[in-house]
Write a protein that holds these residues in place. Sequence first.
Motif, PDB file in Angstrom:
ATOM      1  N   PHE A  26       0.882  -1.165  -0.010  1.00 48.23           N
ATOM      2  CA  PHE A  26       0.019  -0.067   0.095  1.00 48.23           C
ATOM      3  C   PHE A  26       0.917   1.263  -0.136  1.00 48.23           C
ATOM      4  CE2 PHE A  26      -2.327  -3.279   2.015  1.00 48.23           C
ATOM      5  CZ  PHE A  26      -3.607  -3.296   1.544  1.00 48.23           C
ATOM      6  N   ASP A  27       0.503   2.354  -0.795  1.00 46.67           N
ATOM      7  CA  ASP A  27       1.163   3.527  -0.569  1.00 46.67           C
ATOM      8  C   ASP A  27       1.317   4.152   0.743  1.00 46.67           C
ATOM      9  OD1 ASP A  27      -0.755   5.708  -0.596  1.00 46.67           O
ATOM     10  OD2 ASP A  27      -1.452   4.639  -2.498  1.00 46.67           O
ATOM     11  N   LEU A  28       2.010   5.295   0.884  1.00 45.08           N
ATOM     12  CA  LEU A  28       2.092   5.739   2.368  1.00 45.08           C
ATOM     13  C   LEU A  28       0.958   6.408   2.656  1.00 45.08           C
ATOM     14  CD1 LEU A  28       5.808   6.704   2.699  1.00 45.08           C
ATOM     15  CD2 LEU A  28       4.796   5.140   4.000  1.00 45.08           C
ATOM     16  N   ASP A  29       0.678   7.280   1.651  1.00 43.28           N
ATOM     17  CA  ASP A  29      -0.838   7.843   1.974  1.00 43.28           C
ATOM     18  C   ASP A  29      -2.048   7.071   2.591  1.00 43.28           C
ATOM     19  OD1 ASP A  29       0.423  10.406   1.450  1.00 43.28           O
ATOM     20  OD2 ASP A  29      -0.534  10.745  -0.548  1.00 43.28           O
ATOM     21  N   THR A  30      -2.092   6.118   1.687  1.00 42.10           N
ATOM     22  CA  THR A  30      -3.141   4.883   2.166  1.00 42.10           C
ATOM     23  C   THR A  30      -2.794   4.432   3.528  1.00 42.10           C
ATOM     24  OG1 THR A  30      -3.631   4.390  -0.065  1.00 42.10           O
ATOM     25  CG2 THR A  30      -4.342   2.799   1.730  1.00 42.10           C
ATOM     26  N   ILE A  31      -1.478   4.193   4.054  1.00 39.11           N
ATOM     27  CA  ILE A  31      -1.147   3.541   5.436  1.00 39.11           C
ATOM     28  C   ILE A  31      -1.565   4.683   6.454  1.00 39.11           C
ATOM     29  CG2 ILE A  31       0.805   2.961   6.845  1.00 39.11           C
ATOM     30  CD1 ILE A  31       1.929   1.424   4.125  1.00 39.11           C
ATOM     31  N   ARG A  32      -0.998   5.918   6.038  1.00 40.13           N
ATOM     32  CA  ARG A  32      -1.258   7.029   7.030  1.00 40.13           C
ATOM     33  C   ARG A  32      -2.561   7.394   7.362  1.00 40.13           C
ATOM     34  NH1 ARG A  32       3.944  10.018   4.361  1.00 40.13           N
ATOM     35  NH2 ARG A  32       5.469   8.891   5.650  1.00 40.13           N
ATOM     36  N   CYS A  35      -4.154   4.894   9.409  1.00 38.15           N
ATOM     37  CA  CYS A  35      -3.564   5.072  10.619  1.00 38.15           C
ATOM     38  C   CYS A  35      -4.301   6.240  11.439  1.00 38.15           C
ATOM     39  CB  CYS A  35      -2.044   5.161  10.625  1.00 38.15           C
ATOM     40  SG  CYS A  35      -1.131   3.951  11.013  1.00 38.15           S
ATOM     41  N   ALA A  36      -4.779   7.237  10.418  1.00 35.17           N
ATOM     42  CA  ALA A  36      -5.610   8.382  11.289  1.00 35.17           C
ATOM     43  C   ALA A  36      -7.066   7.538  11.835  1.00 35.17           C
ATOM     44  CB  ALA A  36      -6.030   9.459  10.286  1.00 35.17           C
ATOM     45  N   HIS A  37      -7.556   6.785  10.780  1.00 33.90           N
ATOM     46  CA  HIS A  37      -8.884   6.144  11.467  1.00 33.90           C
ATOM     47  C   HIS A  37      -8.515   5.108  12.648  1.00 33.90           C
ATOM     48  CE1 HIS A  37     -11.915   6.578   8.209  1.00 33.90           C
ATOM     49  NE2 HIS A  37     -11.086   7.598   8.012  1.00 33.90           N
ATOM     50  N   LEU A  38      -7.147   4.532  12.660  1.00 35.93           N
ATOM     51  CA  LEU A  38      -7.159   3.658  13.673  1.00 35.93           C
ATOM     52  C   LEU A  38      -6.864   4.339  15.143  1.00 35.93           C
ATOM     53  CD1 LEU A  38      -5.970   0.587  14.544  1.00 35.93           C
ATOM     54  CD2 LEU A  38      -3.804   1.440  14.125  1.00 35.93           C
ATOM     55  N   MET A  39      -6.409   5.384  14.958  1.00 38.19           N
ATOM     56  CA  MET A  39      -6.165   6.566  16.101  1.00 38.19           C
ATOM     57  C   MET A  39      -7.513   7.017  16.510  1.00 38.19           C
ATOM     58  SD  MET A  39      -3.921  10.013  16.544  1.00 38.19           S
ATOM     59  CE  MET A  39      -4.722  11.003  15.347  1.00 38.19           C
ATOM     60  N   ASP A  60       4.791  13.389   5.575  1.00 34.28           N
ATOM     61  CA  ASP A  60       5.361  12.538   6.622  1.00 34.28           C
ATOM     62  C   ASP A  60       4.390  12.006   7.489  1.00 34.28           C
ATOM     63  OD1 ASP A  60       7.905  12.777   5.281  1.00 34.28           O
ATOM     64  OD2 ASP A  60       8.561  14.414   6.620  1.00 34.28           O
ATOM     65  N   GLY A  61       3.038  12.088   7.465  1.00 34.99           N
ATOM     66  CA  GLY A  61       2.270  11.701   8.417  1.00 34.99           C
ATOM     67  C   GLY A  61       0.674  11.848   8.552  1.00 34.99           C
ATOM     68  N   PHE A  62       0.206  12.121   9.722  1.00 31.46           N
ATOM     69  CA  PHE A  62      -1.336  12.327   9.451  1.00 31.46           C
ATOM     70  C   PHE A  62      -1.783  13.081  10.950  1.00 31.46           C
ATOM     71  CE2 PHE A  62      -0.542   8.372  11.420  1.00 31.46           C
ATOM     72  CZ  PHE A  62      -1.310   8.483  12.817  1.00 31.46           C
ATOM     73  N   TYR A  63      -3.067  13.681  11.071  1.00 39.12           N
ATOM     74  CA  TYR A  63      -3.453  13.978  12.202  1.00 39.12           C
ATOM     75  C   TYR A  63      -4.946  13.919  12.038  1.00 39.12           C
ATOM     76  CZ  TYR A  63      -5.131  18.377   9.814  1.00 39.12           C
ATOM     77  OH  TYR A  63      -6.011  19.411   8.931  1.00 39.12           O
ATOM     78  N   TYR A  64      -5.495  13.966  13.426  1.00 35.86           N
ATOM     79  CA  TYR A  64      -7.169  13.752  13.529  1.00 35.86           C
ATOM     80  C   TYR A  64      -7.433  14.935  14.509  1.00 35.86           C
ATOM     81  CZ  TYR A  64     -11.165  11.250  12.122  1.00 35.86           C
ATOM     82  OH  TYR A  64     -12.434  10.864  11.642  1.00 35.86           O
ATOM     83  N   ASP A  65      -8.376  15.640  14.293  1.00 39.14           N
ATOM     84  CA  ASP A  65      -8.961  16.842  15.008  1.00 39.14           C
ATOM     85  C   ASP A  65     -10.422  16.042  15.733  1.00 39.14           C
ATOM     86  OD1 ASP A  65      -7.286  18.649  14.468  1.00 39.14           O
ATOM     87  OD2 ASP A  65      -8.664  19.667  12.863  1.00 39.14           O
ATOM     88  N   PHE A  66     -10.145  16.216  17.100  1.00 34.24           N
ATOM     89  CA  PHE A  66     -11.395  15.749  17.890  1.00 34.24           C
ATOM     90  C   PHE A  66     -11.987  17.105  18.784  1.00 34.24           C
ATOM     91  CE2 PHE A  66      -8.069  12.638  17.468  1.00 34.24           C
ATOM     92  CZ  PHE A  66      -8.936  11.496  17.049  1.00 34.24           C
ATOM     93  N   TYR A 178      -1.120  14.864  16.246  1.00 27.85           N
ATOM     94  CA  TYR A 178      -0.332  14.413  14.995  1.00 27.85           C
ATOM     95  C   TYR A 178       0.375  13.174  15.357  1.00 27.85           C
ATOM     96  CZ  TYR A 178      -0.706  19.313  13.469  1.00 27.85           C
ATOM     97  OH  TYR A 178      -0.955  20.550  13.288  1.00 27.85           O
ATOM     98  N   GLY A 179       0.405  12.629  14.149  1.00 23.48           N
ATOM     99  CA  GLY A 179       1.171  11.181  14.191  1.00 23.48           C
ATOM    100  C   GLY A 179       1.669  10.893  12.995  1.00 23.48           C
ATOM    101  N   THR A 180       2.815   9.710  12.741  1.00 23.30           N
ATOM    102  CA  THR A 180       3.401   9.506  11.533  1.00 23.30           C
ATOM    103  C   THR A 180       3.154   8.073  11.521  1.00 23.30           C
ATOM    104  OG1 THR A 180       5.626   9.663  10.351  1.00 23.30           O
ATOM    105  CG2 THR A 180       5.799   8.950  12.709  1.00 23.30           C
ATOM    106  N   ALA A 181       3.264   7.698  10.219  1.00 24.61           N
ATOM    107  CA  ALA A 181       3.350   6.167   9.900  1.00 24.61           C
ATOM    108  C   ALA A 181       4.094   5.778   8.645  1.00 24.61           C
ATOM    109  CB  ALA A 181       1.811   5.683   9.575  1.00 24.61           C
ATOM    110  N   TRP A 182       4.594   4.682   8.695  1.00 27.28           N
ATOM    111  CA  TRP A 182       5.444   4.056   7.531  1.00 27.28           C
ATOM    112  C   TRP A 182       5.273   2.628   7.418  1.00 27.28           C
ATOM    113  CZ3 TRP A 182       8.615   7.837   5.443  1.00 27.28           C
ATOM    114  CH2 TRP A 182       8.934   9.029   6.199  1.00 27.28           C
ATOM    115  N   ARG A 183       5.949   2.061   6.272  1.00 29.31           N
ATOM    116  CA  ARG A 183       5.745   0.870   5.978  1.00 29.31           C
ATOM    117  C   ARG A 183       6.339  -0.105   6.928  1.00 29.31           C
ATOM    118  NH1 ARG A 183       6.846   3.532   0.922  1.00 29.31           N
ATOM    119  NH2 ARG A 183       5.106   3.361  -0.558  1.00 29.31           N
TER     120      ARG A 183
END
Length: 601
Positions: A26-32, A35-39, A60-66, A178-183
């Motif tokens: 999976f490409d990094l954008d899909t992984i990240r 991961c935002a949904h996982l968070m 280089d990552g993702f974020y989620y607003d709550f 904020y978070g980051t995710a990699w392969r």
Amino acid sequence: MCGSSHDAFLRLMNEQTQNKPAQTEFDLDTIRHSCAHLMAQAVKDLFPETQVTIGPVIEDGFYYDFYRETPFVPEDLKKIEKRMKEIAKKGLDIQRQEMPRDEAVKFFKDLGEDFKVEIIESIDQGDAISAYTQGDFTDLCRGPHVDNTKRLKAFKLLSTSAAYWRGDERNPVLQRIYGTAWRTKDELKEYLDRLEEAKRRDHRKLGKELDLFSMSEDVGPGLILWHPKGSRIRYIVEEFWRQEHYKNGYELVYTPHTAKSDLWQTSGHFDFYKENMFAPMDVENKEYILKPMNCPFHIQIYKSHLRSYRDLPLRWAELGTVYRYERSGVMHGLLRVRGFTQDDAHLFCARNQIEAEIERVLGFVLYILRSFGFDQYKVFLSTRPDKSVGSDDDWTTATDALQKALDKSGLDYEEDPGEGVFYGPKIDIKIKDSLGRFWQVSTIQVDFNLPHRFEMSYVAEDGKHHQPIMIHRALMGSIERFFGCLIEHYAGAFPLWLAPVQVILLPITDNQNAYAEEVAAKLEEKGIRVEKDLRNEKIGFKIREAQLAKTPYMLVLGDKEVQSGQVAVRKRRSQDTHTLSLDDFLKQLKHEIDTKAIDVL
């Protein structure tokens, strides 16, 4: 999400689970994004009262607003990350479903997810409402996602901050994680190591340690106080900038820091940029505003005389300090401030001169950037947006000129369709620093709008009045931002030509102080920036202090050096010392300064 609600959701939705073969990559954008949904799922598990809003992928990552009453604290991030790992290990299948708009609104409204309801209601009629489900958690999303949570093996939560819903300060305050995710875990470790190095190079930290600049609440946020050493570097940068502009056919101008509001109304800034301008002040019953731009002032200089085609092109540059009302939440050291100095220039030319001027400007940009040690770039050619001013011929001429200049430069570039400014196409250049990060600095913009708004003209060969083309151009962007970039690029260990102190003299005992004074005088006579450490301290302590100050050269002076009339030379990153005559040392310095030799830490 509770089990009964989840079951109801599945019954309401059209069963359109994707039955695609399992993917292995999976490409990094899909992984990240996954991961935002996982968070978000982990947050809802641990803090059920929280509402979820949006969770995009970023560099280089993702974020989620709550949305929640209590801000997240570092201990919360540890708990959330632990829960994310537990969910990932469960190997939950991730499925995509679609549902009618009304049913989607009802479902998320029943869950108390008001922000999701607002998002659904903002989606165009007829567009599919899609969501992704993993275990007992479902989130509104277009996707794509990985097929199973076990694919998410290398992630890390990094920080929290506050944010406004939809970026509007009139809306509720949200808590952003904020978070980051990699392969792989190895890729994650490499990234975290880079983050640690970035922290070590943080210009705010080094600015304080090296006594370069500061900010004061008594003065106001986003307003920089330049200390003597920082000012020395700024002076060197600005003098180089001025000299090179004169060499390249520019004239320098100076303009005021404020002007009547009428000027900004004519330019359009008052209508389109008002929220980023400081409030007007009353002067003799006239409104004055601190300038957010230099352009209208340069136009007034142009209009002070009748211009002929023989005068064109005109190239005027200014280190002009401007003021913009940045919100407190976005200011960041030197990189985002309220008062800064643009290395601004405006060129006024005829239509048939655009191509030559753009080519000349682009070459100048690259020369300046390479002089400071930047030779890798991301370059973008931004073309006409849907809403624009100017004729088709103007846009074609300007865009072709920008493209031809880029082609001749040999630079790789990307076309960014529709991302030009409303008044013309542009080139944007991002520089790559020693950590592989890109910084937006240089821009070249063609403008048809301001010459029209200010009724600019010149007398052409046919004796008629024609409207000139205006080119906006910045090489470094702003002095403050560029200085912050330089600090982090070099980790504060500036190359010799930029270093505020180039040489420090370190006598071993007081017996060599007189010789140190003599050597210092000879170096200063040749224009070398010198300090003397005449304190009654051990030589090891003095060397360590000079290294912490990142001084390029240390001259250790003992009895042997006094007797021979030589100097023991030690570089800031070396453990070795070698002895030279003062003349040979000066030749070495001159060569390094003249060639602007780069020494990246």
